[in-house]
Design an enzyme around this catalytic site. Structure first.
Site, short mmCIF file in Angstrom:
data_model
loop_
_atom_site.label_atom_id
_atom_site.label_comp_id
_atom_site.label_asym_id
_atom_site.label_seq_id
_atom_site.Cartn_x
_atom_site.Cartn_y
_atom_site.Cartn_z
N HIS A 222 0.78 -1.26 0.00
CA HIS A 222 -0.18 0.17 -0.06
C HIS A 222 0.95 0.94 0.10
O HIS A 222 0.58 1.61 -0.88
CB HIS A 222 -0.63 0.02 1.38
CG HIS A 222 -1.66 0.97 1.44
ND1 HIS A 222 -2.84 1.45 1.20
CD2 HIS A 222 -1.28 2.60 1.95
CE1 HIS A 222 -2.81 2.73 1.12
NE2 HIS A 222 -1.67 2.90 2.14
N GLU A 223 1.58 1.68 0.82
CA GLU A 223 2.62 2.61 1.03
C GLU A 223 3.78 2.55 -0.53
O GLU A 223 3.54 3.41 -1.07
CB GLU A 223 3.58 2.79 2.13
CG GLU A 223 2.55 2.86 3.90
CD GLU A 223 1.99 3.36 3.76
OE1 GLU A 223 2.40 4.24 3.12
OE2 GLU A 223 0.81 3.52 4.74
N HIS B 226 2.16 4.53 -3.45
CA HIS B 226 2.66 5.83 -2.51
C HIS B 226 3.69 6.38 -3.32
O HIS B 226 4.03 7.67 -4.14
CB HIS B 226 2.33 6.50 -1.69
CG HIS B 226 0.70 6.18 -0.74
ND1 HIS B 226 -0.31 7.01 -1.60
CD2 HIS B 226 -0.15 5.70 0.33
CE1 HIS B 226 -1.08 6.48 -0.19
NE2 HIS B 226 -0.80 5.50 0.42
N ASP C 1 -5.02 7.70 -1.13
CA ASP C 1 -5.45 7.03 -0.48
C ASP C 1 -6.86 7.07 -1.25
O ASP C 1 -7.61 7.98 -1.24
CB ASP C 1 -5.74 6.94 0.61
CG ASP C 1 -4.20 7.22 1.97
OD1 ASP C 1 -3.56 5.61 0.77
OD2 ASP C 1 -3.69 7.69 2.52
#
Length: 913
Positions: A152-153, A156, A163
């Site tokens: 998930h990170e 980014h 998000d």
């Protein structure tokens, strides 16, 4: 080869071979995870990091259609850690690592987050994990597995996606129904509110918003009919991929829609740094192997100064080099570092072999060896070779050592021929191009080795060479041991040179004022905040270097220090003030600046960034100015803003930004000055009321409070790496107004209220000519076919100056029915009729209170079973609260936190078990 071809070739080389993460075939390599030197040794961290990335590799492989995985990663441990299995670091450093293991950010607690402030699709700065998060398995229950959270990170920081949840707006209206903010919309769950007694009841509606009240929760179902999306909730078991266009929820008021307005999958494959490679990759035929890991360490800093003393350096340049190198040796390089000095012209010469900085006497002895005369030709390769020999003399290699290579001209030898061997040495090479004729290979060496490229000019008032040497720090994550530049300013005058330097309470140790004059020794007066006046009798004077230094004993008094320098002859004067942390356990306020591109052909605007913070905590409301100066002398000054509009991604996050459009051919330098002399600057901190845990999907963001006494007056300066521009023509292109990203809509009866931040004539500068506003019942139609939307009469609207708040009301000449949701968008136009991109899509619903509440449908469930399950869940959560959550001092801001999402998942799993 002409200069244009040279530039294009250099650009291609650097983009494909520079340090940093690379996608090599199907595998990501050169992933650096750096542990801060503030983190006590615990070898379990190394194992946990390996486990997280290994698990994440297989999860990433599945998430991206089996195309990619993590192949190689390097873990950089702090210099003070003991161990026999750590190999010597090469070019890895904490400051340039994309993944950091450090003590908590006060505003985020233990929660993982990504420092991300670029445009959609742009790489983020770094991922921040805490040791507590990695070592305490209890957090897996709150966040989900670490491998999933890492992916998930990673999305980014690598692909620039955002998000898909929103704490500030957890619910929204859609066609007369209330929906939870999520992606995909196929994620299913039920709405309930937990009473004080622990039972469940139907959610209540807030009459002001016609949305559920704060206590309403969206409990996720254990079994889902969709497998997306990782940017919404990676901890949910069925979630294994990113949201694609066919499932993307364009209506959800989340950051992904605000910044990108497209599915995360689309951004990854069409806008990210890996877009071309990902589209061409074939899926792997078999599962990928586990990642391989190296654990490396840099025990101490080892630096060799390689200084140009050729004939072109004669006169003021050799003196400036001596002054700046003196500043570096006296005030910048840390204790216990090892330093060598080499000069080159027709032949190289070693002035000092590696010497340990163990006292002020050692520093002064090295300063005495600095070159004072210049003659001969410029043989860069000989200088490089000699410097590498000095570095290799102690242990046979230059791995992880540093070279500071300064030159002012083109080499008489072929620097491009010897640069590859220098790059392969494993040393970090910082290059200082002290003229506009310095070889382009200098840029290549810096970029390929993780060094800095700086192009200071030789104007005696600019102080740029002093600034360049002052910026040559190599952070280990502990900023209490690093010098901080408070001020750097210069002027040409025959009278008074006056000013104020604010020393705040986070600095004060090893404070020095360095005054450089051009012709004649001036009269100097420096007054402390309490009125104590220092004169020449309190200072050291070096007549040969034309330098006067005041070293403040002990810890400098906090407050405003005033300097008054008087000269009776017209001459250049400069002042440089440096200091260090006042307390070993309180990091200083710092500023870090950089451009979003190091090379530009002018086809897209450049962005200037400056991050002002203290121990990761943002400093807001400061006054931040950037000075960009080309090698031809063109100077452009910009005030950077933290208003969440234009080039700035988020309001009040301590990241100050602005578009730079006055580009000129050649190299340019970047310098930022930050000050707070009027008491406006504040620390931005999230307020968490005690040990309270809201068990809901996306809780309302805690209010931001300000601490007016914690910052005080302060000044800071920072020098960013230089950048280079090669325009296709002689002038930079004209850019349209920037895209509006903060459009907000509200319906009051039959009137629509719109609010946004004004763009400029050219991006975020100047004043746009006009606005075009359109609306529709169909969001996608407005998003993809703006001109087909219904037009709003804007004849009475005159755009304000960029950065101003625009507030306007309109009558759409229709009767807006109860339960109707409308969508709005804006385009701006400049005097050349160039139009901006379509703004973010704002939505507004007309909801009138009535006897029948809005529809919130829940499948039939046994309330008794739910209540019993909830009680069990409550006890588990209370236990977690006592042991874990009380240790978390601050909660992450809404745009980036996943903690409450995972809690909701756990609650839902228990409810539906």
């Amino acid at each position: 080869m002409d200069s244009c071809k040279m530039f294009v070739l250099l650009w291609m080389l650097l983009s494909s071979t520079s340090t940093g993460i690379k996608l090599d075939g199907n595998g990501y390599v050169d992933i650096v995870i750096a542990i801060s030197s503030k983190v006590p040794q615990d070898n379990r961290l190394i194992d946990k990091i390996k486990e997280m990335i290994t698990e994440g590799s297989f999860y990433l492989h599945d998430a991206l259609d089996e195309k990619v995985y993590f192949r190689e990663a390097t873990i950089l441990v702090p210099p003070q850690w003991n161990g026999t299995n750590f190999t010597k670091a090469r070019t890895e450093s904490f400051g340039k690592a994309k993944i950091r293991i450090d003590n908590p950010n006060p505003a985020y607690g233990v929660e993982p987050y990504t420092n991300q402030y670029g445009e959609c699709g742009a790489e983020g700065e770094y991922i921040h994990f805490t040791p507590e998060y990695l070592l305490n398995d209890t957090f897996i229950q709150l966040y989900g597995s670490r491998g999933r959270v890492f992916v998930h990170e990673w999305a980014h920081v690598r692909w620039g996606v955002y998000d898909e949840h929103n704490r500030e707006k957890p619910f929204y209206h859609s066609n007369g129904r209330i929906e939870a903010t999520r992606c995909s919309k196929n994620i299913e769950g039920q709405f309930y509110e937990v009473t004080a007694g622990g039972s469940l009841q139907q959610c209540r509606i807030d009459p002001q918003t016609s949305l559920p009240t704060k206590g309403c929760m969206f409990f996720l179902d254990r079994n889902q009919i969709t497998n997306s999306s990782i940017m919404f909730l990676p901890g949910l078991d069925p979630v294994t991929t990113f949201c694609k266009e066919n499932e993307h929820n364009y209506e959800a008021p989340n950051m992904q829609n605000k910044k990108c307005e497209k599915a995360t999958w689309t951004v990854i494959f069409e806008d990210s740094v890996d877009k071309d490679t990902l589209r061409s990759l074939k899926p792997l035929q078999s599962p990928p192997p586990p990642p391989s890991f190296k654990v490396v360490q840099r025990k101490q800093r080892v630096v060799c100064l390689i200084l140009d003393v050729s004939g072109s350096m004669a006169g003021s340049r050799i003196l400036q080099q001596q002054q700046a190198a003196t500043h570096f040796l006296r005030n910048i390089i840390e204790d216990q570092a090892r330093v060598g000095i080499v000069t080159f012209s027709t032949f190289p010469f070693t002035l000092s072999r590696l010497t340990t900085i163990d006292s002020d006497t050692t520093r002064e002895n090295l300063i005495k060896l600095l070159p004072k005369v210049a003659s001969g030709s410029t043989n860069m390769c000989l200088g490089l070779s000699q410097g590498l020999q000095v570095l290799q003399a102690d242990n046979g290699d230059a791995l992880g050592d540093e070279i500071v290579f300064l030159t002012d001209g083109q080499a008489t030898d072929n620097i491009a021929g010897c640069a590859p061997s220098a790059i392969q040495s494993g040393a970090i090479i910082h290059t200082l191009a002290f003229s506009n004729s310095a070889a382009h290979a200098l840029t290549e060496m810096a970029n390929k080795t993780g060094g800095k490229f700086l192009s200071p000019n030789d104007k005696t008032t600019s102080n740029q060479l002093m600034d360049a040497f002052a910026s040559l720090t190599l952070s280990t994550g502990d900023y209490t041991n690093e010098p901080v530049q408070l001020e750097s300013v210069g002027a040409r005058t025959s009278d008074w040179f006056n000013g104020t330097v604010s020393v705040d309470q986070t600095v004060g140790n090893k404070t020095s004022f360095v005054i450089i004059y051009e012709i004649r020794f001036p009269s100097i007066y420096i007054q402390s905040p309490s009125g104590l006046i220092y004169t020449q009798t309190n200072m050291s004077h070096d007549g040969l270097q034309k330098t006067v230094t005041l070293n403040v004993s002990g810890t400098a008094e906090p407050g405003d220090w005033k300097y008054s320098i008087q000269t009776t002859v017209l001459q250049a004067l400069t002042l440089t003030v440096t200091s260090q942390a006042a307390q070993a356990d309180v990091p200083p306020i710092t500023v870090k600046t950089h451009m979003d591109q190091q090379f530009s052909d002018g086809t897209k605007p450049m962005i200037v960034f400056a991050e002002v913070s203290q121990n990761y905590r943002p400093v807001i409301n400061a006054e931040v100015w950037a000075t960009l100066e080309s090698e031809t002398g063109s100077v452009h000054t910009l005030q950077l803003l933290d208003n969440g509009a234009g080039a700035d991604a988020f309001r009040d996050d301590g990241i100050y930004s602005r578009y730079f459009i006055k580009m000129v051919n050649g190299r340019s330098s970047l310098k930022v000055r930050v000050k707070n002399h009027d008491g406006q600057a504040r620390f931005a901190v999230l307020y968490v009321p005690g040990c309270v845990l809201n068990v809901q999907l996306t809780p309302t963001k805690p209010p931001v409070f300000e601490e007016p006494l914690d910052v005080g007056n302060f000044t800071r300066t920072d020098t960013g790496e230089s950048f280079e521009v090669k325009l296709s023509g002689t002038t930079p292109p004209n850019f349209p107004p920037n895209r509006i990203t903060d459009l907000i809509a509200e319906i009051q009866e039959d009137t629509v209220l719109l609010n946004w931040t004004a763009p400029g004539e050219d991006l975020d500068q100047g004043t746009a000519k006009s606005y075009e506003i359109r609306w529709s019942f169909d969001l996608k139609m407005l998003r993809f076919n703006f001109s087909n939307g219904h037009s709003v009469n804007t004849t009475a609207v005159s755009p304000q100056k960029a950065g101003s708040v625009e507030e306007h009301s309109f009558n759409l000449n229709i009767t807006i029915q109860n339960g109707t949701t409308l969508f709005f968008a804006v385009q701006s136009e400049d005097k050349q009729k160039a139009k901006s991109e379509t703004s973010n899509i704002a939505q507004a619903s007309k909801i009138l209170p009535g006897p029948k509440p809005l529809e919130i449908s829940n499948p039939d469930m046994s309330l008794t079973v739910l209540v019993i399950s909830l009680c069990v869940v409550t006890m588990v959560i209370c236990f977690i609260v006592v042991l874990v959550i009380c240790a978390v001092k601050r909660r992450k801001r809404s745009a980036q936190s996943d903690m409450a999402l995972i809690i909701a998942n756990e609650c839902s799993n228990n409810l539906h078990a």
